[in-house]
Motif scaffolding. Structure first.
Motif, PDB file in Angstrom:
ATOM      1  N   ILE A 103       4.987  -9.684  -3.520  1.00 44.75           N
ATOM      2  CA  ILE A 103       3.864  -8.870  -3.991  1.00 44.75           C
ATOM      3  C   ILE A 103       4.065  -7.432  -3.542  1.00 44.75           C
ATOM      4  CG2 ILE A 103       2.527  -9.470  -1.912  1.00 44.75           C
ATOM      5  CD1 ILE A 103      -0.007  -9.129  -3.533  1.00 44.75           C
ATOM      6  N   PHE A 105      -2.660  -9.387 -10.984  1.00 41.23           N
ATOM      7  CA  PHE A 105      -3.833 -10.104 -10.471  1.00 41.23           C
ATOM      8  C   PHE A 105      -5.071  -9.531 -11.163  1.00 41.23           C
ATOM      9  CE2 PHE A 105      -1.021 -12.130  -7.814  1.00 41.23           C
ATOM     10  CZ  PHE A 105      -0.258 -11.242  -7.066  1.00 41.23           C
ATOM     11  N   ARG A 133     -17.188  -4.356  -5.629  1.00 41.53           N
ATOM     12  CA  ARG A 133     -16.241  -4.878  -6.618  1.00 41.53           C
ATOM     13  C   ARG A 133     -16.845  -5.038  -8.008  1.00 41.53           C
ATOM     14  NH1 ARG A 133     -11.616  -8.407  -3.793  1.00 41.53           N
ATOM     15  NH2 ARG A 133     -10.527  -7.374  -5.509  1.00 41.53           N
ATOM     16  N   LYS A 151      -9.564 -13.981 -11.767  1.00 40.11           N
ATOM     17  CA  LYS A 151     -10.028 -13.961 -10.373  1.00 40.11           C
ATOM     18  C   LYS A 151     -11.433 -13.434 -10.302  1.00 40.11           C
ATOM     19  CE  LYS A 151      -8.352  -9.355  -9.036  1.00 40.11           C
ATOM     20  NZ  LYS A 151      -7.359  -8.574  -8.301  1.00 40.11           N
ATOM     21  N   MET A 200      -6.877 -17.034  -9.245  1.00 39.01           N
ATOM     22  CA  MET A 200      -6.881 -16.700  -7.820  1.00 39.01           C
ATOM     23  C   MET A 200      -8.173 -17.152  -7.179  1.00 39.01           C
ATOM     24  SD  MET A 200      -6.716 -12.969  -5.944  1.00 39.01           S
ATOM     25  CE  MET A 200      -5.106 -12.556  -6.592  1.00 39.01           C
ATOM     26  N   PHE A 225     -12.328 -15.069  -1.690  1.00 37.18           N
ATOM     27  CA  PHE A 225     -12.464 -15.058  -0.231  1.00 37.18           C
ATOM     28  C   PHE A 225     -13.724 -15.806   0.206  1.00 37.18           C
ATOM     29  CE2 PHE A 225      -9.113 -12.389   1.065  1.00 37.18           C
ATOM     30  CZ  PHE A 225      -9.053 -11.247   0.301  1.00 37.18           C
ATOM     31  N   ASP A 285      -6.250 -15.849  -2.444  1.00 30.85           N
ATOM     32  CA  ASP A 285      -6.353 -14.409  -2.247  1.00 30.85           C
ATOM     33  C   ASP A 285      -5.666 -14.083  -0.912  1.00 30.85           C
ATOM     34  OD1 ASP A 285      -8.998 -12.044  -3.053  1.00 30.85           O
ATOM     35  OD2 ASP A 285      -6.939 -11.748  -2.396  1.00 30.85           O
ATOM     36  N   TRP A 286      -5.467 -12.809  -0.699  1.00 38.78           N
ATOM     37  CA  TRP A 286      -4.661 -12.326   0.443  1.00 38.78           C
ATOM     38  C   TRP A 286      -5.155 -12.913   1.769  1.00 38.78           C
ATOM     39  CZ3 TRP A 286      -0.698  -8.485   0.025  1.00 38.78           C
ATOM     40  CH2 TRP A 286      -0.178  -8.058   1.242  1.00 38.78           C
ATOM     41  N   MET A 321      -0.764 -16.455  -0.600  1.00 37.76           N
ATOM     42  CA  MET A 321      -0.536 -15.017  -0.602  1.00 37.76           C
ATOM     43  C   MET A 321      -0.660 -14.498   0.814  1.00 37.76           C
ATOM     44  SD  MET A 321      -2.728 -11.989  -2.458  1.00 37.76           S
ATOM     45  CE  MET A 321      -2.365 -12.414  -4.142  1.00 37.76           C
ATOM     46  N   TRP A 376      -8.656   0.753  -7.305  1.00 40.57           N
ATOM     47  CA  TRP A 376      -7.553  -0.134  -7.749  1.00 40.57           C
ATOM     48  C   TRP A 376      -6.603   0.572  -8.711  1.00 40.57           C
ATOM     49  CZ3 TRP A 376      -5.958  -4.179  -5.254  1.00 40.57           C
ATOM     50  CH2 TRP A 376      -6.869  -4.963  -4.518  1.00 40.57           C
ATOM     51  N   GLU A 415     -12.902  -3.008  -3.522  1.00 39.17           N
ATOM     52  CA  GLU A 415     -12.948  -4.020  -2.471  1.00 39.17           C
ATOM     53  C   GLU A 415     -13.414  -3.471  -1.141  1.00 39.17           C
ATOM     54  OE1 GLU A 415      -9.472  -6.353  -1.958  1.00 39.17           O
ATOM     55  OE2 GLU A 415     -10.245  -7.345  -0.149  1.00 39.17           O
TER      56      GLU A 415
HETATM   57  C1  GLC Z   1      -7.073  -8.345  -2.379  1.00 34.98           C
HETATM   58  C2  GLC Z   1      -8.058  -8.706  -3.465  1.00 34.98           C
HETATM   59  C3  GLC Z   1      -7.422  -9.350  -4.659  1.00 34.98           C
HETATM   60  C4  GLC Z   1      -6.048  -8.767  -4.858  1.00 34.98           C
HETATM   61  C5  GLC Z   1      -5.193  -9.216  -3.691  1.00 34.98           C
HETATM   62  C6  GLC Z   1      -3.773  -8.645  -3.770  1.00 34.98           C
HETATM   63  O1  GLC Z   1      -7.622  -8.606  -1.118  1.00 34.98           O
HETATM   64  O2  GLC Z   1      -9.183  -9.504  -3.114  1.00 34.98           O
HETATM   65  O3  GLC Z   1      -8.287  -9.117  -5.783  1.00 34.98           O
HETATM   66  O4  GLC Z   1      -5.489  -9.210  -6.076  1.00 34.98           O
HETATM   67  O5  GLC Z   1      -5.775  -8.898  -2.435  1.00 34.98           O
HETATM   68  O6  GLC Z   1      -3.819  -7.274  -3.607  1.00 34.98           O
END
Ligand code: GLC
Length: 738
Positions: free
Chosen positions: A58, A132, A146, A185, A229, A232, A264-265, A296, A407, A476
């Motif tokens: 990623i 994503f 968000r 997601k 995805m 959280f 998610d991350w 991830m 973003w 976010e």
């Molecule tokens: C972030 C977001 C998710 C994103 C992922 C990768 O924390 O919640 O929407 O795609 O991490 O960056």
């Protein structure tokens, strides 16, 4: 023609053959997504890929580096399995389109599909093969940062645009060099984070989950989305990455999804932080058994999954299923046949055609909310020839970066054209443009710049204020407890209004703002969201009538933060507010007896109506709606409701009207919303043109999850509106008969 085998999952033989050759550790390696090193191949990453410990990378967008990683995966590892290269390509890559909430205001699936197509092309050139996006969480609380990334408050509009985004990213052929896998997601219900505070708990009733939050994901799956995805957030105490009922029960067993589920991350490791598990061993177990295929960023699978399998806590078959989902996506993308990207074979990012598309998208995304008359003339569109001096005020009038929104990892601000730049390009040299930021930035309380702004306004025939939120204030983890204009901006509006010069207020924001104190005091109000690379020219062309506004709100605009959550599809309650029962706090007599006021559903200190309703937006004309009619007053459960309404353009300019169909189920086994969007059509009307608009609504579209949580249409009476927004129109009644 060979018959298409629908029983065997796609690529089953190739997956089985490859799976049979993989060791358990190599299988687990396919389930790991790791972060790129940002433009070079680190020794550790090269080794991990070579040893088969990485299934995806990623955040690597340097094409030579991506190709180098693919080379190692394909030619230097034991099995030559190519990598998934993931990136958040949310509303553009180098060319930035309006934020998704802005694109939703276009109510035009073509706008969303075209933007995703161009974004995919620019990202694929760099070797990205997985984005994503789309983010399709229903957003009804603008305190949540968000909401900027989603398509608003309504399941039908969100579902329609989700499918368009999937088509745009993936096209009809996922093996195409410029197609990238999409990712619906965040599954699911993330937008209901309590108090609009990101990552907070969600407590969504089972019916609301099924009727509001799940439908956009069902639409994305129906459209063929390649991945999903996990969110959280925890839903009723179960974090999404451990929710087997949803990830396996709904997504796979009910919907038949055979794509890839990615966490998610770090959200698998966070299961222990939530307190659902005691440690990473438990988190890996929960996530694997729930159905999260790829991890991830965190490494609980790498650390514990082999032992979990050997100790019998996770069946090997489950791991095989997870790895199969990863391999299937790689086969679907054609990565085994074409693992490398050839940047030279792609159009240059940020080329004129892409920027033109970003401009067109912005033009269709910007909502005209007010336009007042002075001497029987509407202020907008402005007449350039009648102007000698224009004041351009505000910190967002000339900021190439901030207008891009949240973003935009790869957004190139060099492509941006600001409002000020566009004014200078549009207005004749004879027009004096006076620029005064007024405040240093949108959060600042420094009023030392007010004097310049006031002076500029005093000398001008019109003052164009460009205010709102810097991009960092949405997205976010960027939530606000008060969604009014930040900083001293409202006071700046007051100061400029005091000059008596007509004020055009342009808002750039990543959410619905609470503007009650100023919205109806400025002379025109344009809501531009964060409009992307070409937001400036789009705003200016709308202000001067080069383009007519056609956008409609995808979210309800609150008067004040305290009204939130506020959305059109509210329940009627047993004591709805009525004009007769609503009392203002300012009208209460001293010592008013307790039962003398209220007794219905409203706040004493604010009008119960929103500032502007869902679906609202003005044009430069006036479209009149006749009452709707229905072909048959009674329709069978298996039938179709045929509705129509005649609309007339009563003005002197053409209009693109977004004609909206709403329905209310008057009586149900559970209470039902006062309106639900069930269709919309964009209709172009020439001046004076009358058009009868038809909607064919299958009765099945009226289904909801009733008292026993089964999805069904319940016979009975319904009201339907064909209207310009969610608070307008007259209804026609029809009945569904068993
Ligand atoms: C972030 C977001 C998710 C994103 C992922 C990768 O924390 O919640 O929407 O795609 O991490 O960056």
């Amino acid at each position: 023609m060979p018959s298409v085998d629908h029983t065997t999952p796609p690529f089953a033989e190739r997956i089985a053959e490859l799976l049979a050759r993989l060791s358990l550790d190599e299988k687990i390696g396919q389930l790991q997504q790791v972060a790129g090193a940002g433009g070079h191949v680190s020794d550790d990453l090269a080794r991990a890929v070579r040893e088969g410990r990485v299934g995806s990378v990623i955040n690597e967008v340097h094409a030579p580096t991506v190709n180098a990683l693919q080379w190692i995966a394909v030619h230097e590892s034991r099995h030559g399995i190519p990598l998934l290269i993931g990136r958040d390509v949310i509303h553009g890559f180098a060319t930035v389109f309006p934020i998704p909430l802005g694109q939703a205001a276009s109510w035009n699936p073509d706008v969303v599909e075209r933007g995703a197509r161009i974004a995919a092309r620019e990202a694929a050139a760099c070797g990205v093969n997985w984005t994503f996006a789309p983010m399709i969480d229903i957003g009804r609380d603008p305190r949540w940062g968000r909401v900027a990334e989603g398509y608003g408050e309504d399941p039908y509009l969100t579902a329609t645009l989700a499918a368009a985004a999937v088509r745009g990213f993936q096209t009809h052929d996922l093996t195409a060099p410029d197609a990238i896998a999409a990712c619906a997601k965040h599954f699911v219900g993330y937008g209901a984070s309590e108090s609009g505070r990101d990552y907070n708990s969600t407590n969504i009733a089972p019916r609301e989950l099924r009727d509001v939050h799940l439908p956009p994901f069902a639409a994305a799956v129906q459209a063929g989305v390649a991945s999903v995805m996990t969110s959280f957030s925890d839903l009723d105490g179960i974090p999404a990455s451990a929710n087997r009922d949803l990830l396996t029960g709904v997504l796979r067993d009910t919907w038949g999804f055979d794509g890839l589920v990615v966490s998610d991350w770090d959200s698998i490791r966070q299961l222990a932080v939530h307190g659902l598990t005691a440690d990473e061993w438990g988190s890996a177990r929960e996530a694997a058994l729930a159905g999260v295929d790829m991890e991830m960023a965190s490494t609980t699978y790498a650390a514990h999954l082999a032992e979990l399998v050997r100790s019998g806590h996770v069946p090997l078959a489950q791991v095989d299923a997870m790895v199969s989902n990863v391999l299937r996506l790689k086969f679907r993308l054609g990565l085994f046949e074409r693992p490398f990207t050839e940047p030279a074979s792609f159009p240059v990012a940020g080329n004129d055609a892409h920027l033109d598309a970003a401009y067109a998208s912005a033009c269709e995304s910007i909502v005209l909310l007010t336009n007042t008359q002075r001497e029987h003339e509407y202020l907008l569109p402005l007449a350039a020839g009648a102007l000698q001096r224009v004041a351009v005020i505000g910190p967002l009038a000339d900021d190439p970066y901030e207008q891009l929104g949240t973003w935009i990892f790869d957004g190139d601000a060099q492509h941006s054209r600001t409002v000020l730049q566009a004014l200078r390009h549009t207005l004749p040299d004879s027009v004096q443009i006076e620029v005064a930021p007024g405040v240093p930035n949108t959060r600042s309380h420094d009023e030392s710049g007010f004097a310049d702004a006031v002076r500029a306004a005093e000398r001008a025939e019109v003052a164009i204020l460009v205010l709102g939120e810097e991009s960092i204030l949405s997205g976010e983890a960027h939530c606000r407890a008060d969604v009014s204009l930040p900083g001293a901006q409202e006071r700046l509006v007051e100061a400029v209004l005091a000059t008596g010069t007509p004020v055009v207020l342009v808002i750039m924001a990543g959410r619905a703002l609470a503007l009650e104190r100023i919205a109806h005091r400025v002379h025109a109000l344009l809501y531009a969201w964060h409009p992307g690379s070409l937001g400036g020219p789009a705003i200016v062309d709308l202000l001067f009538g080069v383009v007519a506004p056609s956008a409609r709100l995808p979210v309800t605009l609150p008067r004040v933060t305290g009204q939130i959550p506020i959305y059109y599809a509210q329940k009627h309650t047993g004591k709805p507010a009525t004009p007769e029962t609503v009392v203002s706090i300012h009208d209460i007599h001293p010592r008013a007896p307790q039962l003398s006021i209220g007794n219905t559903s409203f706040h004493l200190d604010v009008d119960p109506a929103p500032l502007f309703p869902f679906g609202y937006g003005l044009t430069y004309t006036w479209v009149e709606y006749d009452a709707p009619s229905v072909q048959h007053a009674e329709v069978a459960l298996t039938g179709t409701v045929e509705l129509s309404a005649t609309i007339t353009n009563r003005g002197a300019r053409a209009a693109d009207e977004v004609v909206q169909l709403y329905v209310r189920d008057l009586v149900g086994s559970v209470t039902r919303p006062v309106r639900e969007l069930k269709g919309f059509q964009r209709v172009h009307l020439a001046p004076g043109e009358r058009r009868t608009v038809h909607f064919s609504l299958p009765v099945s579209a009226l289904a909801f999850h009733g008292r026993d949580l089964t999805l069904a249409v319940e016979p009975g009476r319904f009201h339907a509106w064909v209207a310009p927004h969610a608070a307008a129109g007259t209804f026609v009644e029809f009945s569904v008969c068993a």
